[in-house]
Structures are given as structure tokens and as C-alpha cells.
Design a protein around this motif. Structure first.
Motif, PDB file in Angstrom:
ATOM      1  N   GLY A 135     -53.343 -24.530 -41.002  1.00 11.63           N
ATOM      2  CA  GLY A 135     -54.086 -25.021 -42.167  1.00 11.63           C
ATOM      3  C   GLY A 135     -54.173 -24.072 -43.339  1.00 11.63           C
ATOM      4  O   GLY A 135     -54.318 -24.509 -44.476  1.00 11.63           O
ATOM      5  N   ASN A 136     -54.065 -22.759 -43.083  1.00  8.30           N
ATOM      6  CA  ASN A 136     -54.362 -21.784 -44.147  1.00  8.30           C
ATOM      7  C   ASN A 136     -53.127 -21.148 -44.765  1.00  8.30           C
ATOM      8  O   ASN A 136     -53.181 -20.001 -45.206  1.00  8.30           O
ATOM      9  N   ILE A 137     -52.025 -21.878 -44.810  1.00  6.72           N
ATOM     10  CA  ILE A 137     -50.801 -21.330 -45.417  1.00  6.72           C
ATOM     11  C   ILE A 137     -50.519 -22.028 -46.739  1.00  6.72           C
ATOM     12  O   ILE A 137     -50.450 -23.248 -46.814  1.00  6.72           O
ATOM     13  N   HIS A 138     -50.387 -21.222 -47.790  1.00  6.87           N
ATOM     14  CA  HIS A 138     -50.142 -21.721 -49.146  1.00  6.87           C
ATOM     15  C   HIS A 138     -48.711 -22.271 -49.233  1.00  6.87           C
ATOM     16  O   HIS A 138     -47.774 -21.669 -48.700  1.00  6.87           O
ATOM     17  N   PRO A 139     -48.510 -23.410 -49.906  1.00 11.57           N
ATOM     18  CA  PRO A 139     -47.154 -23.984 -49.974  1.00 11.57           C
ATOM     19  C   PRO A 139     -46.145 -23.112 -50.699  1.00 11.57           C
ATOM     20  O   PRO A 139     -44.934 -23.267 -50.494  1.00 11.57           O
ATOM     21  N   PHE A 140     -46.627 -22.185 -51.556  1.00 11.94           N
ATOM     22  CA  PHE A 140     -45.708 -21.315 -52.285  1.00 11.94           C
ATOM     23  C   PHE A 140     -45.702 -19.888 -51.722  1.00 11.94           C
ATOM     24  O   PHE A 140     -45.219 -18.962 -52.375  1.00 11.94           O
ATOM     25  N   ALA A 141     -46.232 -19.739 -50.508  1.00 12.68           N
ATOM     26  CA  ALA A 141     -46.117 -18.445 -49.826  1.00 12.68           C
ATOM     27  C   ALA A 141     -44.643 -18.177 -49.530  1.00 12.68           C
ATOM     28  O   ALA A 141     -43.852 -19.114 -49.353  1.00 12.68           O
ATOM     29  N   PRO A 142     -44.242 -16.906 -49.478  1.00 11.74           N
ATOM     30  CA  PRO A 142     -42.849 -16.606 -49.107  1.00 11.74           C
ATOM     31  C   PRO A 142     -42.475 -17.320 -47.809  1.00 11.74           C
ATOM     32  O   PRO A 142     -43.261 -17.377 -46.865  1.00 11.74           O
ATOM     33  N   VAL A 143     -41.266 -17.864 -47.774  1.00 10.73           N
ATOM     34  CA  VAL A 143     -40.826 -18.692 -46.644  1.00 10.73           C
ATOM     35  C   VAL A 143     -40.899 -17.927 -45.327  1.00 10.73           C
ATOM     36  O   VAL A 143     -41.205 -18.511 -44.284  1.00 10.73           O
TER      37      VAL A 143
END
Length: 950
Positions: A524-532
Motif C-alpha cells: 500500500g505504501n509505494i509511490h507510483p513514481f518511485a524508482p522501479v
């Protein structure tokens, strides 16, 4: 019996039921039924190449292993996504509660009053914070909401010049990158020209119809748009604003600038980041546009007794009425997420939201001060939660930050932005400052000041009240909120009570093991634009899901980006459009659509820049092949596509389907197959085998994502090899094909979080379980068909007299008794059932789909109910409307009232069959008055004065 097989838990029919069902249906075995249902030339010759099924325990262990591969950093990336805190009572009592997540869209208002009230709260919250007069019950995400605003303003444009010359739409360079990409996707096909620039330098030309602003801007700058909007208004240019909803607690409401539309996302009101979704967008506008606003609106009306009731307002705007004249193809919302966001506002109330907004703003100012003391320049003059910092080496800062498990937004080599959120603690503040101290090789002397002076000038500060209604000022303890949520839940009929046999909507089991991982912070706590590389678990899961869906559909590749079925339709057609353009055949713009198609089909085609040509269906509901051939050949030079649903919307496997697809290919077109009825195909046949080129799938139908009261949905597209290069991309994180079209939704992989559900569904059922599910869905439909035979006429069947996974029963003959199909739908509530699909695709009919999840006992309860209602129809007469059907549903208040002036007993009204007493569901209102509500449109909660007067 292997009790660890998930198929045993998912499929409601067991081998002990077979002989009874086979006898009723008139077959020797399941193979015979499938042979008589599906044309032989489209059946799969080989089994699907899928991994062996996992048990539920094995699946949960497997998913934990994947979750452990995700790196959950503190993300201050912003760009429309911010970590929030989901209050535990909302998480436990709504997100994790099948009474909320298994409910259907509230078309049957009398058994959806709780959900409707929760959505009314959401609309009221949005209207209060934006200052606008009217809001809908949510849209898919911020970017698609902005695109809907553009399309609506384009549709309502009125200028002294000819409309066709007014095609320019100004977009501020401050807009979110994913929103700009989606606007580009949506603008071109319908003839809108985007002009991107600085709002302070904009020239108000006569050829502009609208403008879009971001408030605050993408990197945090808060602009005063008053003079810009005033100039637009003087030049007859309509203005939309994409606003951050939490900032509106502190900032002047956009309505005070005089804007026409406000859009945004409510994600930060307690909704997990979920690697991009699902999240509930909002759309607020002026009452003048009430008949143009996209999506659903919840309105106040009254019931038969004159008591207040709620229902979806202005439903005639929807696509099944307007078809190719519709200006939006939106047919869903994000209801479950909107309910949660609205409940977040109920729980916190105005003072709680002020506390949260002040905390975020205060932490942001402290962060800016600390970083400036370390020798860096902060570039935003006015900000709420996002600061923009000038650095010498953003790459070096990235290395330092990631070593501390922190993500910033790296704008370029020398600029970074930091978006503070509700979850940012003093410890987090110190960690942020430590990154900059290390970058400058300085001592971290950051200190936190509790009460700092706001950087928002008085001219931009909010000075109007909000959330004054009683509902936002009553439930601030967990005990009170829990009881309020339960009170609303009790008003709604969901799958945890009884079968919901909706044709075309496939209301099947949403298994607990599929749902459990959604509560995990590791997902749930992962940003969609976090590094892949920080989302390795997600990347593995999403890639495997794409591969599994490609295998199931017989196609080469899949895009998970579309976040609803209608978005999938649109994405499929846009990929076809790009394919034709790549072959220098951009002139191909004719889309053939059978008359029986779902209403979103023609709406999607028009949005994709195509011209709709309707083809006939024959007396049996099949495509009229001769008419199709005539029109395909007539338009062969410009034929772009055929949109076809298979099995047909009438619930029939048409034997001519391969001839149909070949006919389109022979005339230069591509075949788009609507995947609404995939529950009759999986493991037995597939779109690739049928000859289609692209299909969308409703993961919220066939692949077990719960409907959530009207969303979330996911509508991925699967494509043949020639279309793979054009699968949709994203401007921030690379995805899609080599020649990717621009974005279809905000996030790179759409509503990633709920894709876990469909992945679980596939890997726990495995090839054999999936095939068995499809077979049992077909068996259950034909069992109901035969049990109702002789009392209800089934309109369409296949060549051997079989239904697919659903059937249409004809209720029009009952008009001779004075009974309409609506009366049957409302009477079913008294028996504890949600009505099947009413009057689609044929007026005056019910479309029934039982799915594979229902037991024989439940199928029999439903059939007994329908046969009991049939007997009641026989008792009704045209000249006496005072009967048990016309007066349905019967509420507890009616049945326990001292006065009973009906010509039938209370028992017949409320307990017509013996088993009902064991599990009685009581509608809380009598039949709602739709027309009254539309004439007197009220779409927000009553003001607090109304409660005081009462």
C-alpha cells in the motif's frame, strides 16, 4: 476431497450436485453441455499454459515473498500522490468488510441507501472544500477527471464565432505531467488543440474555449489566479482547476476565483498509495452544468410515503441512452474509495482536517527553513506542502537520500522538490534535513518549531467555513464512527447476504485470501513514481499478471493501465487508431457497432475520433452477417474497427463469429472485442482464437476484483502482435510499447493495488480451476434457464437451445396484468435478492447471470423466488394496482404499522417464502420517486440549520 484446493472454496457447485443439475438441464455430463453451448470451431485445442494452482496458504506465503522484495521508502515525490494515514476503523469496517466491498452499483436505490448516504457525504465534502455547487460521486483519477473537464467545457462552449473555430484549450505549464499526457491522448481525436504555457503570459484569443490550471502547481508554487480567471470570464473562456484537496483546507476555495470546474484526487484522505491506485478523483462544477457533468451524481428525493430517500440522479445522461451522442464514456466511479475518503472527513471533521493541514504546512515550513539554513535556496514564494530546492548535484542528493530510504522528486540535475504529507513525523523531518546536511558536508542543526508563521498571504488564505453539516461533527470517537458505518451497512444488500445475479456484471466471490494483502503497507505504501527497483515485488507480480492475461486471451501482450472497463474500450480503440496511422491509413475512421452493444461502445468510439455505423442484429439477437458484410464493404476504404461483444450481449455464442472477424480483416479493419462476457470464455475459448485483435477485460467482473458499490474497476487491454508497439505509456515511468500512445490513466500501471486480487484469483485457481469456473458458470445459467422454463420466456439461445453464462427473460407479456419489469425488480427485495440487470439490452427484460460462485441451494432459492413472483403476477390485474408487486418493496415500518390497508397479508408482503424468516433483509425506504428527485436536484447533505430546525 482436497480441502486445500482454492477451486473448492471459489466454486459453489460440487460433484454431489451434478446429477441433479444435469437431469434438470437435460445433459449427461458437463462436456455435453459445453459442446452444445460453444461452437466447435472456436474451442481451444490445448490447455492454457499457466502455473499449477496454489493453495490459499501457499498463495499468501508467495505474496509475502513478493512483498518482501518491495522497498518501502518514505516518498516525498508528490506529483498528485501523497502518503496518508488510513484510520483503522475505516480500514477494518469498510476496506476489509465484504458488506461494503461486495456491493453493486446503486441502481436499485431502495437497497443501497447506506452507500448512497456515504457518497452524498463525499459529494458534500467536495462541494464544501472547492466551494462549487455540485459534485459527482467520484471519477477514476485526477488526470482522467481533468480530461473529462476539458471535454465537458468543449461540449458546452458557446461563442459569437462558429463553434468549429473555437477549439483551443490552454493548459498551464504547472500541470502534473501525467495529466498533460492524458489530455494529449484525449484532445486530438475530438479536435481540441492544446496550448501549453505560462498563465501569466497567456493571450486570451477568440479561438480558446477553456483553460486548465494546477492549484498548487506541480512543484508546489501557489499562484493567485484571480486576475487570470477574471480575464477568462470576460473573454468567455471557461476555466477548470486541478486542486489538491487537503490544501483547500488552508487555501482560498477555487470557486471564489470564479472558475467553472474543480477536479482532483481524494487519495490523501486516507487512501493507500498502492503504487498508483485505485483512488477516488473528484469533479465539482456549477449547477448550470448539471446535465453535462460526467459520471454519477447522488441526489435526494422521496419515497412512496414522502419520506426522504437517496438515489442516483439524472441517470438518463448515461451512455446507454445517448450512445454515440454521449460526451463521456464514463460508466463507473471509485465508490469504495470515495466512501473511505468521505468517511475520513466524517471521522476527522472540520477541526481534524484543519489540524492535519496545519501540521503538514507547519512541517513544510520547518523543512524549508532547515534546508535554507544549510545553504540551499528554496524557490517557491508561496506554498502549502511542497518546496522546490536548488542544489548543485541532484544525483549526489539522490544517492544520499536513497541510502536513508527516502525519495525526493528530482526535477533536473540542479532542482529537487519535496512534498510533505500527513505521515511525515518530526523524526522524518530530521531525516530529510540530514540528507541536505550530508550533501553540503555540514552539521545537521535542524530544529522543529511548533507554531510558525504561514507563508500563505491573506489574499490566498481560506476564510470560508466547511463541513458544517451534522454528519461531519458527530462521529469523532471510534465507537461512534464504527456504529455509524454499521448503520449504513445494514441498509445495503451486498454479496455477503445473497446472490446478485446481474447479467453482464458477473458478481462472483471476492475471496478473503485475494483481499487480505491489500491491507499490507508493503503493497500500500509505494509511490507510483518511485524508482522501479524499489518495487521489485510489484514488477514481478504485474508482469506475471500481464503474461497470464495474455495467455488466457490468446494475445501477445497486455497493458494494465486502463482503470475501468470504459477506459479499456477507449484504450483499445486508440491503439487501433495508432496502428492505422503508422501504416499511413489515418483516414480509417469508421467503427462498426452492432445494435445490441453496450452503450459505452459507441461513446468510446466517438471519443477515439471514429464515426459510428450501427449494424443490425437478427431476430435471435445475433449479428446480421449480411448487413455487416454490406456495411464493411461499403466502408472498406475507411473501415477502422468492429466492436463486438462475445458471447453476445444477449448471452449467446454466435457460430458466425469467425466469419465476422475475417470479414472485417478482409476489408482493412481491426476487431475490438468487449471482454464483458469473458466469464463464459476462460479456458474454453478466447478472443485470439475467435479472430479479434484487441480486447479489454473487466478485472472487476471475470477476475474477481470486487465491485465496491460501483468501483474500483480495472479494464486492461490485451492485444495481437501488430498492436503491441502502441500500448499506452506514461511520462514519468516508462511503460508500454516502442511507439506507445500517450497515457490512458494517471499511473503507469493503473490501479496496481487491486491487481493483486486478480493475480491471486488466477494463480490459486490455476488452469483447471479457471476452466472449471467457466464451465460451472455456464451450467448454473442453464440450470436457472430450465428451472424457470414454462413460466418465463428466455429471449435468446444458441443454435442448440443453450444459454452462455447469462440469459435474458422476457417480462413484457406481464403488462397485460399491469406488471412492469421494475415491479419484479422491487419485489425481489422483499425476498432478499438484488434484481438482475433490468431492461438491458432489451427494454422490459431481466438479464440473469449466476456466476460459478453460487451454490445449488442459493440457485434454488433464487429460482423459487422467481416462480413465487410469477404466481403473484398471475394474481395481479390491470385494473387493480393495489397489489403486492406494485407496492413493493415493503419496509419494516409498513409491516409493523398499526394501519394495514392492503388487500393481502403482512406475511405475504414480507415473508412470502418460508426460508426468508431465517435471513430477512429489510429495505429502509419504499419505492423512490426518480422524477421528483430530478425536478428538485439536491446533491449535498442538508445544511446544519435544517437539522436544527428539525
Amino acid at each position: 476431497m482436497r480441502t486445500d484446493l482454492f477451486a473448492l472454496r471459489h466454486i459453489g457447485i460440487n460433484e454431489n450436485n451434478y446429477q441433479q443439475m444435469f437431469k434438470t438441464v437435460g445433459v449427461e455430463n458437463l462436456d455435453q453441455l459445453i459442446y452444445e453451448t460453444i461452437p466447435d470451431d472456436i474451442k481451444l485445442k490445448n490447455n492454457l499454459n499457466l502455473p499449477e494452482a496454489l493453495s490459499e496458504n501457499e498463495y499468501l506465503e508467495h505474496l509475502q515473498e513478493l512483498a518482501d522484495k518491495n522497498k518501502v521508502f518514505k516518498s516525498y515525490i508528490g506529483l498528485g500522490y501523497n502518503e496518508g494515514l488510513l484510520p483503522s476503523p475505516i480500514k477494518r469496517n469498510i476496506l476489509e468488510n465484504p458488506g461494503w466491498y461486495t456491493a453493486y452499483t446503486p441502481y436499485q436505490a431502495e437497497i443501497a441507501q447506506g452507500r448512497l448516504e456515504a457518497l452524498l457525504n463525499f459529494q458534500t465534502m467536495v462541494c464544501d472544500l472547492t466551494g462549487m455547487e455540485l459534485a459527482n460521486a467520484s471519477l477514476l483519477d485526477e488526470s482522467t477527471a481533468a480530461a473529462e473537464a476539458m471535454a465537458m467545457l468543449f461540449d458546452v462552449r458557446s461563442r459569437p464565432q462558429k463553434k468549429e473555430n473555437v477549439v483551443k484549450f490552454f493548459v498551464s505549464e504547472e500541470i502534473l505531467p501525467q495529466t498533460l499526457s492524458l489530455l494529449q491522448t484525449r484532445a486530438t481525436p475530438i479536435g481540441i488543440e492544446l496550448v501549453i504555457g505560462n498563465h501569466e503570459e497567456f493571450t486570451f484569443g477568440a479561438d480558446f474555449f477553456g483553460a486548465l490550471l494546477q492549484y498548487p502547481g506541480k512543484y508546489g508554487q501557489v499562484n493567485d489566479y484571480a486576475s487570470f480567471v477574471d480575464n477568462c470570464n470576460q473573454n468567455n473562456i471557461k476555466v477548470a482547476v486541478a486542486a489538491d484537496i487537503l490544501s483547500l483546507v488552508k487555501l482560498k476555495a477555487p470557486a471564489e476565483f470564479g472558475v467553472d470546474v474543480v477536479v482532483g484526487t481524494t487519495q490523501r484522505f486516507g487512501i493507500p498509495l498502492g503504487y498508483g491506485g485505485p483512488h477516488a478523483a473528484f469533479f465539482a462544477t456549477k449547477e448550470a452544468y448539471k446535465r453535462n457533468i460526467p459520471g454519477r451524481i447522488i441526489g435526494v428525493t422521496k419515497d412512496t410515503d414522502g419520506k426522504p430517500a437517496l438515489r442516483m440522479a439524472l441517470q438518463t445522461r448515461e451512455q446507454h441512452i445517448k450512445r454515440d451522442k454521449a460526451t463521456s464514456n464514463i460508466c463507473t466511479a471509485q465508490v469504495l474509495l470515495a466512501v473511505m475518503a468521505g468517511m475520513y472527513a466524517v471521522y476527522h471533521g472540520p477541526k481534524g482536517l484543519e489540524y492535519i493541514a496545519n501540521k503538514v504546512h507547519n512541517t513544510t515550513i520547518n523543512t524549508a527553513t532547515a534546508i535554507e539554513k544549510l545553504g540551499f535556496k528554496q524557490l517557491n514564494t508561496v506554498y502549502f506542502d511542497t518546496i522546490k530546492i536548488e542544489v548543485k548535484d541532484a544525483s549526489a542528493l539522490k544517492t544520499i537520500a536513497e541510502s536513508k530510504k527516502i525519495n525526493f522528486n528530482y526535477i533536473n540535475d540542479t532542482t529537487v522538490s519535496i512534498s510533505i504529507n500527513e505521515a511525515t513525523s518530526k523524526k522524518d523531518f530530521e531525516a530529510i534535513a540530514a540528507c541536505f546536511a550530508e550533501l553540503n558536508k555540514a552539521e545537521n542543526t535542524a530544529s522543529f518549531t511548533e507554531d510558525v508563521q504561514t507563508v500563505i498571504p491573506s489574499s490566498l488564505q481560506r476564510n470560508t467555513p466547511f463541513l458544517e453539516n451534522e454528519v461531519f461533527n458527530s462521529y469523532h470517537s471510534e465507537t461512534e464512527l464504527m456504529r455509524y458505518i454499521k448503520k449504513l451497512e445494514r441498509k445495503d444488500l451486498a454479496l455477503n447476504h445473497s446472490m446478485i445475479s446481474l447479467g453482464s456484471c458477473t458478481m462472483k466471490l471476492n475471496a478473503a485470501s485475494e483481499m487480505l494483502p491489500l491491507s499490507s503497507a508493503q503493497w500500500g505504501n509505494i509511490h507510483p513514481f518511485a524508482p522501479v527497483d524499489q518495487a521489485e515485488g510489484y514488477q514481478i507480480l504485474l508482469k506475471r499478471l500481464e503474461d497470464h492475461l495474455s495467455e488466457i486471451t490468446g494475445f501477445a501482450a497486455t497493458s494494465l493501465q486502463p482503470n475501468s472497463g470504459a477506459q479499456g474500450e477507449y484504450a483499445g480503440l486508440m491503439v487501433i487508431r495508432a496502428y492505422h496511422e503508422s501504416r499511413n491509413e489515418a483516414h480509417r475512421n469508421i467503427c462498426l457497432i452492432p445494435a445490441s452493444a453496450h452503450g459505452t461502445n459507441p461513446a468510446s468510439a466517438v471519443m477515439a475520433g471514429m464515426k459510428v455505423v450501427v449494424t443490425k442484429t437478427d431476430d435471435y439477437g445475433n449479428i446480421d452477417v449480411n448487413d455487416l458484410r454490406e456495411k464493411a464493404e461499403l466502408h472498406k476504404d475507411n473501415l477502422a474497427a468492429l466492436m463486438v461483444t462475445y458471447p453476445s450481449t444477449h448471452g449467446v455464442f454466435e457460430s458466425s463469429i469467425k466469419e465476422v472477424t475475417q470479414l472485417i480483416h478482409d476489408n482493412g479493419g481491426q476487431v475490438y472485442m468487449d471482454g464483458a462476457n469473458m466469464n463464459a470464455q476462460v479456458g474454453l475459448t478466447n478472443p485470439g482464437n475467435i479472430g479479434a485483435d484487441v480486447c479489454h477485460l473487466n478485472l472487476h467482473k471475470t477476475f474477481a476484483i470486487p465491485h465496491g458499490g460501483g468501483g474500483p474497476g480495472v479494464g486492461p487491454i490485451c492485444v495481437a502482435p501488430q498492436l503491441v508497439p502502441f500500448l499506452p505509456g506514461n511520462p514519468v515511468i516508462k511503460t508500454g510499447g516502442e511507439k506507445a500512445i500517450t497515457a490512458i490513466s494517471s499511473a503507469p500501471w493503473g490501479s496496481s493495488l487491486v491487481c493483486l486480487i486478480s493475480y491471486g484469483y488466477i494463480v490459486m485457481l490455476g488452469e483447471e480451476g479457471l476452466r472449471q469456473s467457466t464451465s460451472i458458470a455456464i451450467l448454473n445459467a442453464n440450470y436457472i434457464k430450465e428451472r424457470l422454463s414454462g413460466k418465463f420466456d428466455v429471449l435468446y439461445t444458441g443454435e442448440k437451445g443453450r444459454a452462455a453464462h447469462e440469459m435474458i427473460i422476457d417480462c413484457r407479456p406481464f403488462k397485460q396484468n399491469g406488471i412492469e419489469v421494475t415491479d419484479i425488480a422491487k419485489r425481489l427485495m422483499d425476498y432478499g435478492f438484488h434484481a438482475p440487470t433490468v431492461s438491458f439490452p432489451v427494454a422490459g427484460t431481466l438479464m440473469i447471470e449466476p456466476t460459478e460462485s453460487e451454490s445449488l441451494a442459493e440457485l434454488d432459492r433464487f429460482c423459487d423466488t422467481m416462480l413465487s413472483i410469477r404466481a403473484e403476477i398471475d394474481e395481479a390485474t390491470l385494473d387493480n394496482p393495489n397489489n403486492v408487486l406494485k407496492n413493493s418493496p415493503h419496509t419494516l415500518d409498513m409491516v409493523t404499522n398499526d394501519v394495514w390497508d392492503f388487500p393481502y397479508s403482512r406475511q405475504k408482503a414480507a415473508f412470502p417464502l418460508e426460508h426468508i424468516a431465517d435471513n430477512k433483509f429489510w429495505p429502509v425506504v419504499r419505492r423512490v420517486d426518480e422524477a421528483y428527485g430530478d425536478r428538485n436536484l439536491i446533491c449535498t447533505c442538508a445544511p446544519i440549520e435544517a437539522y436544527m430546525e428539525a
